[in-house]
Design an enzyme around this catalytic site. Structure first.
Site, PDB file in Angstrom:
ATOM      1  N   LYS A  13       0.824  -1.214   0.000  1.00  0.00           N
ATOM      2  CA  LYS A  13       0.000   0.000   0.000  1.00  0.00           C
ATOM      3  C   LYS A  13       0.857   1.262   0.000  1.00  0.00           C
ATOM      4  O   LYS A  13       0.613   2.180  -0.767  1.00  0.00           O
ATOM      5  CB  LYS A  13      -0.915   0.052   1.242  1.00  0.00           C
ATOM      6  CG  LYS A  13      -1.853  -1.126   1.394  1.00  0.00           C
ATOM      7  CD  LYS A  13      -2.758  -0.949   2.611  1.00  0.00           C
ATOM      8  CE  LYS A  13      -2.031  -0.926   3.940  1.00  0.00           C
ATOM      9  NZ  LYS A  13      -1.413  -2.193   4.349  1.00  0.00           N
ATOM     10  N   ARG A  88      -9.131   1.079   9.561  1.00  0.00           N
ATOM     11  CA  ARG A  88      -8.494  -0.203   9.772  1.00  0.00           C
ATOM     12  C   ARG A  88      -9.317  -1.117  10.667  1.00  0.00           C
ATOM     13  O   ARG A  88      -8.924  -2.249  10.919  1.00  0.00           O
ATOM     14  CB  ARG A  88      -7.154   0.056  10.438  1.00  0.00           C
ATOM     15  CG  ARG A  88      -6.012  -0.847  10.033  1.00  0.00           C
ATOM     16  CD  ARG A  88      -4.827  -0.387  10.872  1.00  0.00           C
ATOM     17  NE  ARG A  88      -3.618  -1.077  10.613  1.00  0.00           N
ATOM     18  CZ  ARG A  88      -2.664  -0.651   9.776  1.00  0.00           C
ATOM     19  NH1 ARG A  88      -2.827   0.426   9.073  1.00  0.00           N
ATOM     20  NH2 ARG A  88      -1.561  -1.340   9.670  1.00  0.00           N
ATOM     21  N   ARG A 122      11.949  -5.564   4.450  1.00  0.00           N
ATOM     22  CA  ARG A 122      11.697  -4.155   4.157  1.00  0.00           C
ATOM     23  C   ARG A 122      12.631  -3.231   4.923  1.00  0.00           C
ATOM     24  O   ARG A 122      12.960  -3.473   6.070  1.00  0.00           O
ATOM     25  CB  ARG A 122      10.252  -3.827   4.527  1.00  0.00           C
ATOM     26  CG  ARG A 122       9.903  -2.359   4.413  1.00  0.00           C
ATOM     27  CD  ARG A 122       8.431  -2.143   4.335  1.00  0.00           C
ATOM     28  NE  ARG A 122       7.755  -2.408   5.596  1.00  0.00           N
ATOM     29  CZ  ARG A 122       6.444  -2.260   5.756  1.00  0.00           C
ATOM     30  NH1 ARG A 122       5.692  -1.891   4.745  1.00  0.00           N
ATOM     31  NH2 ARG A 122       5.909  -2.508   6.916  1.00  0.00           N
ATOM     32  N   ARG A 155      12.129  -1.371  10.211  1.00  0.00           N
ATOM     33  CA  ARG A 155      11.182  -0.875  11.209  1.00  0.00           C
ATOM     34  C   ARG A 155      11.150  -1.872  12.361  1.00  0.00           C
ATOM     35  O   ARG A 155      11.146  -3.075  12.128  1.00  0.00           O
ATOM     36  CB  ARG A 155       9.778  -0.821  10.570  1.00  0.00           C
ATOM     37  CG  ARG A 155       9.442   0.533  10.001  1.00  0.00           C
ATOM     38  CD  ARG A 155       8.203   0.502   9.147  1.00  0.00           C
ATOM     39  NE  ARG A 155       7.030  -0.102   9.772  1.00  0.00           N
ATOM     40  CZ  ARG A 155       5.830  -0.151   9.188  1.00  0.00           C
ATOM     41  NH1 ARG A 155       5.648   0.375   7.995  1.00  0.00           N
ATOM     42  NH2 ARG A 155       4.816  -0.719   9.789  1.00  0.00           N
ATOM     43  N   ARG A 166       0.988  -8.512  13.727  1.00  0.00           N
ATOM     44  CA  ARG A 166       0.301  -7.539  12.871  1.00  0.00           C
ATOM     45  C   ARG A 166      -0.612  -8.237  11.878  1.00  0.00           C
ATOM     46  O   ARG A 166      -1.711  -7.765  11.590  1.00  0.00           O
ATOM     47  CB  ARG A 166       1.328  -6.668  12.137  1.00  0.00           C
ATOM     48  CG  ARG A 166       1.887  -5.590  13.040  1.00  0.00           C
ATOM     49  CD  ARG A 166       3.186  -5.028  12.518  1.00  0.00           C
ATOM     50  NE  ARG A 166       3.071  -4.420  11.214  1.00  0.00           N
ATOM     51  CZ  ARG A 166       4.058  -4.388  10.325  1.00  0.00           C
ATOM     52  NH1 ARG A 166       5.227  -4.939  10.591  1.00  0.00           N
ATOM     53  NH2 ARG A 166       3.875  -3.818   9.172  1.00  0.00           N
TER      54      ARG A 166
HETATM   55  P1  ADP Z   1       1.452  -1.745   8.027  1.00  0.00           P
HETATM   56  O1  ADP Z   1       0.241  -1.569   7.177  1.00  0.00           O
HETATM   57  O2  ADP Z   1       2.645  -2.187   7.249  1.00  0.00           O
HETATM   58  O3  ADP Z   1       1.232  -2.493   9.304  1.00  0.00           O
HETATM   59  P2  ADP Z   1       1.363   1.007   8.843  1.00  0.00           P
HETATM   60  O4  ADP Z   1       2.503   1.905   8.647  1.00  0.00           O
HETATM   61  O5  ADP Z   1       0.113   1.252   8.101  1.00  0.00           O
HETATM   62  O6  ADP Z   1       1.971  -0.401   8.552  1.00  0.00           O
HETATM   63  O7  ADP Z   1       0.982   0.948  10.405  1.00  0.00           O
HETATM   64  C1  ADP Z   1       1.937   0.716  11.410  1.00  0.00           C
HETATM   65  C2  ADP Z   1       1.268   0.662  12.775  1.00  0.00           C
HETATM   66  O8  ADP Z   1       0.587   1.902  13.051  1.00  0.00           O
HETATM   67  C3  ADP Z   1       0.173  -0.395  12.928  1.00  0.00           C
HETATM   68  O9  ADP Z   1       0.706  -1.655  13.250  1.00  0.00           O
HETATM   69  C4  ADP Z   1      -0.658   0.218  14.065  1.00  0.00           C
HETATM   70  O10 ADP Z   1      -0.060   0.032  15.320  1.00  0.00           O
HETATM   71  C5  ADP Z   1      -0.616   1.691  13.764  1.00  0.00           C
HETATM   72  N1  ADP Z   1      -1.747   2.110  12.908  1.00  0.00           N
HETATM   73  C6  ADP Z   1      -1.668   2.570  11.625  1.00  0.00           C
HETATM   74  N2  ADP Z   1      -2.887   2.875  11.148  1.00  0.00           N
HETATM   75  C7  ADP Z   1      -3.769   2.603  12.144  1.00  0.00           C
HETATM   76  C8  ADP Z   1      -5.177   2.691  12.266  1.00  0.00           C
HETATM   77  N3  ADP Z   1      -5.961   3.135  11.252  1.00  0.00           N
HETATM   78  N4  ADP Z   1      -5.742   2.320  13.440  1.00  0.00           N
HETATM   79  C9  ADP Z   1      -5.004   1.886  14.459  1.00  0.00           C
HETATM   80  N5  ADP Z   1      -3.677   1.758  14.408  1.00  0.00           N
HETATM   81  C10 ADP Z   1      -3.042   2.118  13.275  1.00  0.00           C
END
Ligand code: ADP
Ligand code: ZN
Length: 210
Positions: A13, A88, A122, A155, A166
């Site tokens: 994404k 999410r 990554r 990360r 996750r």
């Molecule tokens: P990925 O999709 O690779 O897990 P992101 O960068 O989108 O990585 O998100 C990293 C972290 O940020 C998630 O594991 C979560 O802890 C937090 N996070 C991101 N977006 C949300 C969301 N919409 N609601 C709750 N937590 C979020």
């Protein structure tokens, strides 16, 4: 155009959104990037979410929604946006849907094995957020970000134990959004196994005809 990108962590994404953003002239709004920038700069938000991100759990819905809605009031988001990582959960989607209507949800699909190695391989630039893959898309000069000269690193949440958590959280809390937006006829599926360039091309032509 109000577009949301949906898919497992590691489905691509962020990579897609970064290149799509300039092409379609819409801001890339990534909740993960917002949280990581806050952690990097040690702001109040950053201190609040640091341990949550490190554990692979989700930030509480209310806090996440307020951060996103604040971001969406900025002038660059007036014509539309590419949402990456939000909504999410079903409660986040319901809160969002009450305020605005998405034009399309781009769903990125790939197999689980590729998914896991994409995450554990990554690298990300802590200064500008650029995304790399150790094997398939390394920075041109080792350890130097192509965009800003920073040093791409893994990360903390891309270590295998956190990756598993996750993915578990994705299937439990986020995957129900597929059904939610299918019912609203917003879901469009794309094969996330193709190269970033091919995927970008496919999504761009799709959006042109939307
Ligand atoms: P990925 O999709 O690779 O897990 P992101 O960068 O989108 O990585 O998100 C990293 C972290 O940020 C998630 O594991 C979560 O802890 C937090 N996070 C991101 N977006 C949300 C969301 N919409 N609601 C709750 N937590 C979020
Ligand atoms: Zn950089």
């Amino acid at each position: 155009m109000k577009i949301m990108l949906l898919g497992t962590p590691g489905s691509g994404k962020g990579t897609l959104a970064q290149s799509l953003s300039s092409g379609v002239g819409l801001p890339h709004i990534s909740t993960g990037d917002i949280f990581r920038a806050a952690i990097h700069h040690k702001t109040k938000l950053g201190l609040e979410v640091k341990t949550i991100l490190a554990s692979g759990k989700l930030v509480p819905d209310e806090l996440t929604c307020s951060i996103v809605f604040e971001r969406l009031t900025e002038p660059d988001a007036r014509q539309g946006f590419l949402l990456d990582g939000f909504p999410r959960t079903i409660p986040q989607a319901e809160t969002f849907d009450r305020k605005m209507e998405l034009d399309s949800v781009i769903l990125l699909e790939l197999d689980e094995e590729t998914n896991v190695t994409r995450l554990t391989e990554r690298l990300i630039c802590p200064d500008c957020g650029a995304i790399y893959h150790r094997t398939f898309r390394p920075p041109q000069k080792a350890d130097v970000c192509d965009t800003c000269g920073g040093t791409p690193v893994q990360r903390p949440d891309d270590q295998i134990e956190v990756v598993n958590k996750r993915l578990e959280e994705y299937y439990r809390l986020t995957a129900p959004l597929i059904r939610h937006y299918e019912d609203k006829q917003k879901i469009h599926r794309f094969n996330a196994l193709q190269s970033p360039a091919a995927l970008l091309h496919e999504v761009q032509s799709f959006l042109q005809n939307l």
